[in-house]
Design a protein around this motif. Structure first.
Motif, short mmCIF file in Angstrom:
data_model
loop_
_atom_site.label_atom_id
_atom_site.label_comp_id
_atom_site.label_asym_id
_atom_site.label_seq_id
_atom_site.Cartn_x
_atom_site.Cartn_y
_atom_site.Cartn_z
N ARG A 168 -31.82 -60.94 56.90
CA ARG A 168 -32.15 -59.42 57.22
C ARG A 168 -31.72 -58.82 58.28
N PRO A 169 -31.15 -57.69 58.34
CA PRO A 169 -30.61 -57.03 59.99
C PRO A 169 -31.65 -56.37 60.43
N TYR A 170 -31.31 -56.03 61.55
CA TYR A 170 -32.15 -55.17 62.44
C TYR A 170 -32.22 -53.53 62.48
N ASN A 171 -33.20 -53.11 62.44
CA ASN A 171 -33.38 -51.69 62.50
C ASN A 171 -33.34 -51.27 64.07
N THR A 172 -32.21 -50.99 64.58
CA THR A 172 -31.90 -50.81 65.86
C THR A 172 -31.44 -49.46 66.47
N ILE A 173 -32.07 -49.12 67.51
CA ILE A 173 -31.61 -47.83 68.30
C ILE A 173 -30.75 -48.29 69.48
N LEU A 174 -29.58 -47.92 69.29
CA LEU A 174 -28.54 -48.18 70.33
C LEU A 174 -27.98 -46.87 71.18
N VAL A 175 -28.20 -47.10 72.38
CA VAL A 175 -27.90 -46.06 73.34
C VAL A 175 -26.56 -46.41 73.85
N VAL A 176 -25.40 -45.50 73.77
CA VAL A 176 -23.93 -45.80 74.23
C VAL A 176 -24.15 -44.80 75.63
N GLY A 177 -23.39 -45.14 76.62
CA GLY A 177 -23.12 -44.52 77.88
C GLY A 177 -22.09 -43.72 77.64
N PRO A 178 -21.92 -42.70 78.60
CA PRO A 178 -20.73 -41.87 78.86
C PRO A 178 -19.20 -42.61 78.86
N ASP A 179 -19.54 -43.83 79.34
CA ASP A 179 -18.13 -44.74 79.61
C ASP A 179 -18.06 -45.66 78.44
N GLY A 180 -18.65 -45.30 77.32
CA GLY A 180 -18.72 -46.31 75.88
C GLY A 180 -19.32 -47.60 76.27
N GLY A 181 -19.94 -47.97 77.19
CA GLY A 181 -20.80 -49.28 77.32
C GLY A 181 -22.48 -49.19 76.81
N THR A 182 -22.76 -50.10 76.53
CA THR A 182 -24.10 -50.17 76.16
C THR A 182 -25.17 -49.90 77.13
N LEU A 229 -27.14 -36.06 76.98
CA LEU A 229 -27.71 -37.22 76.08
C LEU A 229 -27.90 -36.42 74.72
N VAL A 230 -27.26 -36.81 73.41
CA VAL A 230 -27.54 -36.44 72.41
C VAL A 230 -28.27 -37.69 71.62
N VAL A 231 -29.08 -37.14 70.80
CA VAL A 231 -30.25 -38.26 70.08
C VAL A 231 -30.33 -38.26 68.64
N PHE A 232 -29.70 -38.86 67.78
CA PHE A 232 -29.84 -38.97 66.22
C PHE A 232 -31.06 -39.75 65.68
N PRO A 233 -31.26 -39.66 64.55
CA PRO A 233 -32.23 -40.26 63.93
C PRO A 233 -32.18 -41.85 63.88
N GLU A 234 -33.38 -42.55 63.45
CA GLU A 234 -33.36 -43.65 62.96
C GLU A 234 -32.38 -44.05 61.69
N TYR A 235 -31.66 -45.09 61.46
CA TYR A 235 -30.95 -45.37 60.09
C TYR A 235 -29.83 -44.00 60.05
N ALA A 236 -29.28 -43.60 61.22
CA ALA A 236 -28.29 -42.77 61.27
C ALA A 236 -27.04 -43.31 60.69
N MET A 237 -26.74 -44.57 60.79
CA MET A 237 -25.58 -45.36 60.19
C MET A 237 -25.55 -45.43 58.78
N ILE A 261 -20.43 -38.00 77.04
CA ILE A 261 -21.87 -37.96 76.78
C ILE A 261 -22.58 -39.28 76.39
N ALA A 262 -23.65 -39.27 76.59
CA ALA A 262 -24.54 -40.59 76.05
C ALA A 262 -24.76 -40.27 74.76
N VAL A 263 -24.96 -41.39 73.90
CA VAL A 263 -25.36 -41.01 72.36
C VAL A 263 -26.28 -42.18 72.13
N ALA A 264 -27.47 -41.67 71.41
CA ALA A 264 -28.55 -42.47 70.98
C ALA A 264 -28.63 -42.52 69.68
N ALA A 265 -28.39 -43.56 68.80
CA ALA A 265 -28.49 -43.44 67.28
C ALA A 265 -29.07 -44.62 66.56
#
Length: 278
Positions: free
Chosen positions: A92-106, A35-43, A77-81
């Motif tokens: 207003r949008p959401y400030n969201t942390i999304l975790v994507v699995g190694p298969d590309g799913g949520t 798993l690799v973890v990125f910060p809030e508002y990485a996008m 690899i799983a990615v959290a961003a």
């Protein structure tokens, strides 16, 4: 589970931000991370949240998240961003942390509960609060992982809810605003959430100039097991849930508590002190 904290400095160019994520994820995979973890508002990020965040927002099938899914699948690899998620119910949008699995799913999606309406900032003017207060926990590589975002660290109730939901590790994806005492508060709050819940807390923050950097991992006894400076960098750690079990056996504070906020207490004792009859 092997975890990489990716401290990066993103801005308003989403394509550039995705390229930063791509490069860091490849380094994490080379280090053997699950798993690799990125910060809030990485996008999308800037010094002050404003109306441009709604303009930058995308649905979770938009091009930015599609890029995250493709990257996770390619690298296995799983990615959290942190992403700016378009809302269908609020301007207003959401400030969201999304975790994507190694298969590309949520694997998980956490919308920030506690918006940063503090220190002269008003995040809630531009970002919608989470409609649900339910704790978000998912399982990866034999580890139960909970999610929180930045200002959530100030609220121990969420940390305890994640413990009750079975978390061995909590990710605190952040863009910690600089200011008086802020670096000290950041470190102490991460350690406090770890100590009071006897789990790992992996806190990754944006690098300067928008944020303070100083990403760190606190172990289940609260000891800081690794810490970055203020420059963009990566740090990789091995997370062993057995250490959480052992720490809770030595210090059974979760079992000994008598106050539980918002939910039924443990079967072993009352949730609150009985009212005095004096």
């Amino acid at each position: 589970m092997r975890l990489t904290l990716a401290q990066i400095a993103t801005g308003t160019d989403k394509a550039h931000n995705l390229a930063l994520i791509d490069a860091a994820a490849r380094q994490a995979r080379a280090a053997g991370a699950d798993l690799v973890v990125f910060p809030e508002y990485a996008m999308y990020e800037k010094a002050v949240v404003d109306a441009s965040f709604a303009d930058a927002a995308e649905p979770l099938d938009g091009p930015f998240v599609t890029g995250l899914r493709a990257l996770a699948t390619e690298l296995n690899i799983a990615v959290a961003a942190g992403v700016v998620e378009r809302s269908d119910h609020d301007g207003r949008p959401y400030n969201t942390i999304l975790v994507v699995g190694p298969d590309g799913g949520t694997l998980a999606r956490y919308r920030k509960v506690h918006l940063f309406d503090s220190a002269g900032f008003r995040e809630s003017a531009w970002i919608a609060p989470a409609p649900s207060l339910e704790p978000v926990v998912f399982t990866l590589a034999g580890t139960r992982v909970g999610l929180m975002t930045c200002y959530d660290l100030h609220f121990p109730e969420l940390g305890r809810e994640l413990a009750d939901a079975g978390a061995d590790l909590v990710l605190a994806c952040s863009s910690w605003v600089p200011g008086t005492d802020k670096p000290e508060q950041w470190r102490v709050l991460v350690q406090a959430r770890a100590i009071e819940n006897s789990y790992f807390v992996a806190a990754v923050s944006q690098a300067p100039p928008v944020s303070i950097g100083r990403s760190l991992l606190a172990g289940p006894s609260g000891r800081v097991e690794g810490e970055l400076g203020d420059a963009p960098a990566l740090a990789t750690f091995d997370i062993d849930p057995a250490r959480v079990t052992a720490t809770r056996a030595r210090n059974p504070a979760l079992a000994n508590r008598r106050y539980v906020v918002g939910r039924p207490g443990p079967a072993s004792g009352p949730a609150v002190r009985p009212a005095s009859t004096a």
